[in-house]
Enzyme design. Structure first.
Site, PDB file in Angstrom:
ATOM      1  CG  HIS A 123     -45.302 -68.799 -66.840  1.00 24.32           C
ATOM      2  ND1 HIS A 123     -43.991 -68.382 -66.935  1.00 24.32           N
ATOM      3  CD2 HIS A 123     -45.500 -69.106 -65.532  1.00 24.32           C
ATOM      4  CE1 HIS A 123     -43.426 -68.442 -65.745  1.00 24.32           C
ATOM      5  NE2 HIS A 123     -44.312 -68.880 -64.872  1.00 24.32           N
TER       6      HIS A 123
HETATM    7  C1  LIG Z   1     -46.870 -74.799 -60.892  1.00 26.24           C
HETATM    8  C2  LIG Z   1     -46.911 -73.321 -61.228  1.00 26.24           C
HETATM    9  C3  LIG Z   1     -45.773 -72.541 -61.018  1.00 26.24           C
HETATM   10  C4  LIG Z   1     -45.801 -71.178 -61.343  1.00 26.24           C
HETATM   11  N1  LIG Z   1     -44.715 -70.395 -61.011  1.00 26.24           N
HETATM   12  C5  LIG Z   1     -44.823 -69.048 -61.139  1.00 26.24           C
HETATM   13  C6  LIG Z   1     -43.800 -68.186 -60.632  1.00 26.24           C
HETATM   14  O1  LIG Z   1     -42.818 -68.637 -60.020  1.00 26.24           O
HETATM   15  N2  LIG Z   1     -43.956 -66.840 -60.816  1.00 26.24           N
HETATM   16  C7  LIG Z   1     -45.038 -66.310 -61.489  1.00 26.24           C
HETATM   17  O2  LIG Z   1     -45.094 -65.091 -61.658  1.00 26.24           O
HETATM   18  N3  LIG Z   1     -46.009 -67.102 -61.947  1.00 26.24           N
HETATM   19  C8  LIG Z   1     -45.955 -68.441 -61.773  1.00 26.24           C
HETATM   20  N4  LIG Z   1     -46.988 -69.235 -62.174  1.00 26.24           N
HETATM   21  C9  LIG Z   1     -48.129 -68.600 -62.878  1.00 26.24           C
HETATM   22  C10 LIG Z   1     -49.016 -67.764 -61.957  1.00 26.24           C
HETATM   23  O3  LIG Z   1     -49.278 -68.447 -60.755  1.00 26.24           O
HETATM   24  C11 LIG Z   1     -50.309 -67.467 -62.732  1.00 26.24           C
HETATM   25  O4  LIG Z   1     -49.958 -66.774 -63.921  1.00 26.24           O
HETATM   26  C12 LIG Z   1     -51.302 -66.606 -61.956  1.00 26.24           C
HETATM   27  O5  LIG Z   1     -51.623 -67.182 -60.709  1.00 26.24           O
HETATM   28  C13 LIG Z   1     -52.576 -66.455 -62.798  1.00 26.24           C
HETATM   29  O6  LIG Z   1     -53.482 -65.646 -62.086  1.00 26.24           O
HETATM   30  P1  LIG Z   1     -55.032 -65.691 -62.455  1.00 26.24           P
HETATM   31  O7  LIG Z   1     -55.757 -64.897 -61.449  1.00 26.24           O
HETATM   32  O8  LIG Z   1     -55.196 -65.386 -63.878  1.00 26.24           O
HETATM   33  O9  LIG Z   1     -55.441 -67.252 -62.334  1.00 26.24           O
HETATM   34  P2  LIG Z   1     -55.320 -68.246 -61.086  1.00 26.24           P
HETATM   35  O10 LIG Z   1     -54.317 -67.736 -60.095  1.00 26.24           O
HETATM   36  O11 LIG Z   1     -55.065 -69.593 -61.659  1.00 26.24           O
HETATM   37  O12 LIG Z   1     -56.761 -68.213 -60.402  1.00 26.24           O
HETATM   38  C14 LIG Z   1     -57.926 -68.561 -61.110  1.00 26.24           C
HETATM   39  C15 LIG Z   1     -58.919 -69.120 -60.084  1.00 26.24           C
HETATM   40  O13 LIG Z   1     -60.222 -69.148 -60.655  1.00 26.24           O
HETATM   41  C16 LIG Z   1     -60.878 -70.335 -60.257  1.00 26.24           C
HETATM   42  N5  LIG Z   1     -61.916 -70.634 -61.258  1.00 26.24           N
HETATM   43  C17 LIG Z   1     -61.733 -70.998 -62.541  1.00 26.24           C
HETATM   44  N6  LIG Z   1     -62.925 -71.152 -63.167  1.00 26.24           N
HETATM   45  C18 LIG Z   1     -63.883 -70.866 -62.247  1.00 26.24           C
HETATM   46  C19 LIG Z   1     -65.303 -70.843 -62.301  1.00 26.24           C
HETATM   47  N7  LIG Z   1     -65.976 -71.122 -63.432  1.00 26.24           N
HETATM   48  N8  LIG Z   1     -65.978 -70.534 -61.164  1.00 26.24           N
HETATM   49  C20 LIG Z   1     -65.320 -70.242 -59.996  1.00 26.24           C
HETATM   50  N9  LIG Z   1     -63.956 -70.252 -59.908  1.00 26.24           N
HETATM   51  C21 LIG Z   1     -63.253 -70.555 -61.022  1.00 26.24           C
HETATM   52  C22 LIG Z   1     -59.761 -71.362 -60.255  1.00 26.24           C
HETATM   53  O14 LIG Z   1     -60.113 -72.490 -59.474  1.00 26.24           O
HETATM   54  C23 LIG Z   1     -58.607 -70.559 -59.668  1.00 26.24           C
HETATM   55  O15 LIG Z   1     -58.577 -70.653 -58.263  1.00 26.24           O
HETATM   56  C24 LIG Z   1     -46.979 -70.599 -61.896  1.00 26.24           C
HETATM   57  C25 LIG Z   1     -48.114 -71.385 -62.098  1.00 26.24           C
HETATM   58  C26 LIG Z   1     -48.097 -72.725 -61.765  1.00 26.24           C
HETATM   59  C27 LIG Z   1     -49.340 -73.565 -61.985  1.00 26.24           C
END
Ligand SMILES: Cc1cc2nc3c(=O)[nH]c(=O)nc-3n(C[C@H](O)[C@H](O)[C@H](O)COP(=O)(O)OP(=O)(O)OC[C@H]3O[C@@H](n4cnc5c(N)ncnc54)[C@H](O)[C@@H]3O)c2cc1C
Length: 488
Positions: free
Chosen positions: A424
């Site tokens: 997180h």
């Molecule tokens: C193993 C694990 C377990 C978790 N368990 C939970 C849970 O049970 N409950 C919960 O609420 N949260 C959980 N989380 C956290 C939650 O999944 C994240 O907080 C959330 O998905 C973040 O959302 P986001 O959109 O910020 O980033 P992400 O969902 O990580 O998405 C970001 C995306 O942007 C892409 N990206 C990055 N840089 C670039 C670029 N320069 N160009 C193009 N694409 C790019 C990445 O490849 C990725 O696909 C967990 C996370 C992990 C890793």
């Protein structure tokens, strides 16, 4: 594939924030193009070994160190759907007290519980948030026994699942398609409204004309493994690349005001526990309960479990502990996670590509809470009938009596020996009206630039103290609707 050189709205990243943005804006009639660095994987290819999953759907094959006096292991997804493809799906709304603090401290508009209600309700419908209705698996039953033995409050945490069979593949992609990740929910919805998703495409730099952002320079990987740079023009760019990549991309593009200076995480300490009976945690869904007694400063719950995870945990004291690997069926792993009031930073690598440098300084308060958390978690597991508790702390003997457990209520864990992880991370580009503290306004519009928004975990003003996906999706929908109203 259509023309990928221009879009009205360009979204970078297809995780919780990016897919919410794309789906809301495509449905509102905008021409949306999403760039995703990782690949698209059908559910049928998910659920292999942990190493296979790491290679396929995690950034850097799951090796992303957070540097500091206590190094912390961090992982995030890198595939269509982002980290929602590999997470456990535990769902929380932001606690009202936290949301109100965000108003008080960051002057974040529109974040009071009543104002967020409709956005959480929407996200919960989209991701089929529900509780487990079958008999609880043994690893949850023993945990419940321990919590009840301690007389503490707990809850079964709802998850983003539909028809979960508990076959323990959350962390390498749900093979039966039960987990309602973005690839199963909002990405198909966005595509049916006309949004285009371009995978294998990494935004390298934002394009600017003065203070207006006009698109991105992107690196496109081709089927034969070669890559080329391409310019993609857009009227509006939403950067949703996650808590480490969003600030890295902004800073690479020369956008630095309160960007990447305030990373927050939930530092997490894991323990293994051996029970007299087989609990087969490696064959079932992870323990479904969280202890609410000390929340949101301290959260105690069950961790994803496999032979590899147990070996990693025991490796802190391998010569003494490796023999218990043969008792896999009697083991489970649990964690204590703290809200985290230390602070970190994200900086792009020196040469403008590769992994950013991520830092977090564990605060004294973090260490104190982790120590107390260990005391409580170990007491709970012993009360549940565990014969020994194995903390992931180098050189620490197993805990096999409640007197040994409670000493950590007073003593501090040795800073140099704790082995911490986190999944997180957030708050690297906080939002709110306080320009002296925030990178963007309350709705994610980056200060000082036109046509540039952030809409992912990086925008949370500071630590929510609960699993963050729900809060990210609720705020992202709120911001996208505001954008649609302003530009419709
Ligand atoms: C193993 C694990 C377990 C978790 N368990 C939970 C849970 O049970 N409950 C919960 O609420 N949260 C959980 N989380 C956290 C939650 O999944 C994240 O907080 C959330 O998905 C973040 O959302 P986001 O959109 O910020 O980033 P992400 O969902 O990580 O998405 C970001 C995306 O942007 C892409 N990206 C990055 N840089 C670039 C670029 N320069 N160009 C193009 N694409 C790019 C990445 O490849 C990725 O696909 C967990 C996370 C992990 C890793």
């Amino acid at each position: 594939m259509g023309d990928h050189h221009r879009a009205q709205v360009l979204v970078v990243g297809s995780g919780a924030g990016g897919s919410t943005t794309a789906s809301v804006l495509a449905e509102a009639g905008f021409d949306v193009l999403v760039l995703e660095e990782g690949s698209r994987h059908p559910a049928s290819t998910y659920g292999g070994t942990a190493t296979d999953g790491m290679r396929k759907v995690y950034r850097n094959r799951g090796m992303l160190p957070i540097l500091g006096t206590v190094p912390i292991g961090y992982v995030e997804g890198c595939c269509l759907g982002g980290s929602t493809e590999v997470n456990c799906g535990f769902w929380h709304r932001v606690p009202p007290e936290v949301a109100l603090r965000w108003k008080a401290r960051y002057d974040l508009e529109g974040c009071e519980p009543e104002q967020l209600e409709e956005h959480f309700a929407w996200a919960e419908t989209q991701t089929h948030v529900s509780t487990w209705s079958a008999p609880l698996p043994p690893s949850t039953q023993v945990f419940a026994r321990g919590i009840e033995g301690m007389g503490w409050r707990y809850q079964q945490v709802p998850r983003t699942v539909r028809g979960c069979r508990g076959d323990n593949t959350c962390a390498s992609g749900c093979r039966c398609g039960a987990k309602q990740s973005m690839a199963r929910t909002l990405i198909p919805t966005a595509e049916s409204s006309g949004a285009r998703f371009l995978t294998g495409c990494r935004a390298a730099m934002l394009l600017r004309k003065g203070r207006r952002i006009t698109g991105v320079l992107a690196e496109l990987t081709h089927d034969d493994g070669s890559s080329s740079l391409t310019r993609i023009e857009a009227d509006h760019v939403f950067v949703c690349a996650g808590p480490t990549q969003t600030p890295a991309l902004l800073r690479r593009s020369g956008i630095k005001y309160h960007v990447g200076d305030t990373l927050r995480i939930h530092p997490m300490l894991k323990v293994g526990a051996r029970f007299p009976e087989a609990i087969d945690a490696h064959k079932s869904v992870l323990p479904l309960l969280q202890v609410k007694e000390f929340w949101p400063e301290l959260s105690i719950g069950g961790a994803f479990f496999s032979a590899g995870h147990l070996a990693m945990l025991l490796s802190e004291n391998w010569t003494r502990t490796s023999h218990v690997m043969s008792d896999l069926r009697r083991f489970g792993t649990w964690y204590v996670a703290v809200k985290g009031n230390g602070r970190g930073s994200v900086r792009p690598s020196f040469f403008g590509e590769g992994s950013p440098v991520i830092r977090y300084e564990l605060s004294d308060e973090d260490l104190r809470q982790l120590s107390r958390g260990l005391a409580r978690l170990a007491s709970l597991l012993l009360a549940a009938g565990a014969s020994e508790v194995y903390p992931s702390v180098q050189g620490m003997p197993v805990i096999d009596s409640r007197v040994d457990a409670v000493r950590w209520l007073d003593d501090l864990l040795p800073r140099s020996a704790v082995s911490l992880t986190t999944v997180h991370a957030f708050s690297s580009c906080p939002v709110g009206e306080r320009k002296d503290r925030c990178a963007a306004d309350s709705y994610g519009r980056v200060f000082g630039f036109d046509g540039l928004n952030i809409n992912d975990a990086s925008m949370l003003p500071d630590s929510p103290g609960v699993n963050p996906q729900g809060t990210i999706m609720a705020l992202a929908r709120r911001n996208a609707l505001r954008f649609a109203a302003d530009h419709g």
